[in-house]
Design a protein around this motif. Structure first.
Motif: not given
Length: 329
Positions: A304-321
């Motif tokens: 549940a905690e991981a889903r909450a964290v990952l549900g709003h994840l955005t790229p840090l950079s084009p490389l991270d994307r």
């Protein structure tokens, strides 16, 4: 994708005469990226190849084999990242004590001029090479004048707090489990790639089948439970939660460190695939539970905690994307 060459002797004529960035570039962190971006810009302006010359294994491991370096980016991952950054080729020159014993002038003449036909060299301000580290930045600049290639030295890259970004600093952050700090220094989420192995299949019986991976023994990532992104060999990305450690509830304290990842909303067979796990957030440390029922209850909380964290994840950079998110298109 950058072409990989395992020595300068195999470097093809059609790529010679290019811009060459020289360094170990372990982690390909933001400081490295400052050097590398200048190199690719120069190659585009000149209309020539962009090449990285690096060394395998890491020179520190050669000189101190009893203390092998925790590699942030082993050679295949490093080459993949360099390809994402726009390089045409990576030369992974074998490094041993015999190679380190050659003179600085031999390095320039044999490697840079004869084998790579270098037109412009980019490297860090503190790059040393040759026997006894006799080749320093001043030597390289003068060698460029003699042999007809340009040299650009890049100063240290500092983060927003005016602290130097370095591979050792990233390793220190990972040893504390601070994958967020590591990501800020890298410019992308720290990741490992490895083959998925057969395990004891206990997770399957608990309703949480895992993808098991073995990491090198010199890995100093702090054991614990992490929210992760998992990329299959075909590029498909899944959210997940990963346990890195010795599984204290089911194994003894001397068990080998293992990375076990539960993929959310996935069913299938991953055995034998080389997959990539990107670490997003550390949820907690390892714990030894009194029984499997307590373990499963905690795994549900972790999910549940991981889903909450990952549900709003955005790229840090084009490389991270490119590394952490779904492939474009």
């Amino acid at each position: 994708m950058a072409q990989r060459f395992h020595d300068v002797e195999s470097f093809p004529d059609e790529l010679k005469g290019g811009v060459v960035a020289i360094g170990n570039f372990d982690g390909v962190h933001r400081g490295h990226q400052a050097v590398l971006a200048r190199a690719t810009e120069a190659s585009q302006a000149l209309g020539v190849s962009a090449v990285v010359l690096t060394f395998e294994p890491h020179p520190r491991t050669v000189f101190r084999p009893e203390q092998p370096v925790f590699r942030l980016t082993p050679a295949p991952m490093k080459a993949a990242i360099l390809g994402q950054l726009g390089f045409d080729a990576v030369v992974e020159q074998p490094f041993d004590k015999a190679f380190s014993a050659q003179s600085a002038e031999e390095f320039v003449t044999a490697i840079l001029c004869n084998q790579l036909g270098v037109r412009h060299v980019f490297t860090g301000y503190d790059f040393h090479f040759g026997k006894g580290r006799e080749g320093n930045p001043d030597f390289l600049m003068k060698a460029g004048d003699r042999h007809g290639f340009d040299v650009t030295l890049i100063e240290q890259f500092q983060d927003e707090n005016a602290e130097v970004v370095s591979s050792s600093r990233i390793r220190a952050a990972l040893a504390l489990g601070d994958v967020a700090e590591a990501a800020g220094l890298l410019g992308y989420r720290y990741a490992i790639s490895s083959e998925v192995l057969h395990g004891k299949k206990l997770g399957r019986t608990l309703g949480y089948p895992t993808a098991n991976m073995s990491l090198p023994p010199e890995t100093t990532l702090l054991p614990g439970i992490y929210a992760v992104r998992f990329r299959k060999a075909d590029g498909t990305v899944y959210d997940g939660v990963a346990s890195f450690g010795r599984r204290p509830t089911v194994d003894d304290d001397n068990a080998a460190l293992v990375l076990e990842t539960v993929l959310f909303d996935f069913s299938g067979d991953l055995y034998g695939e080389t997959c990539t796990v990107s670490f997003v957030s550390r949820l907690r440390g390892e714990e030894k539970f009194d029984g499997l029922d307590e373990l499963v209850a905690q795994m549900k909380i972790d999910e549940a905690e991981a889903r909450a964290v990952l549900g709003h994840l955005t790229p840090l950079s084009p490389l991270d994307r490119a590394m952490t998110f779904e492939p474009a298109g």
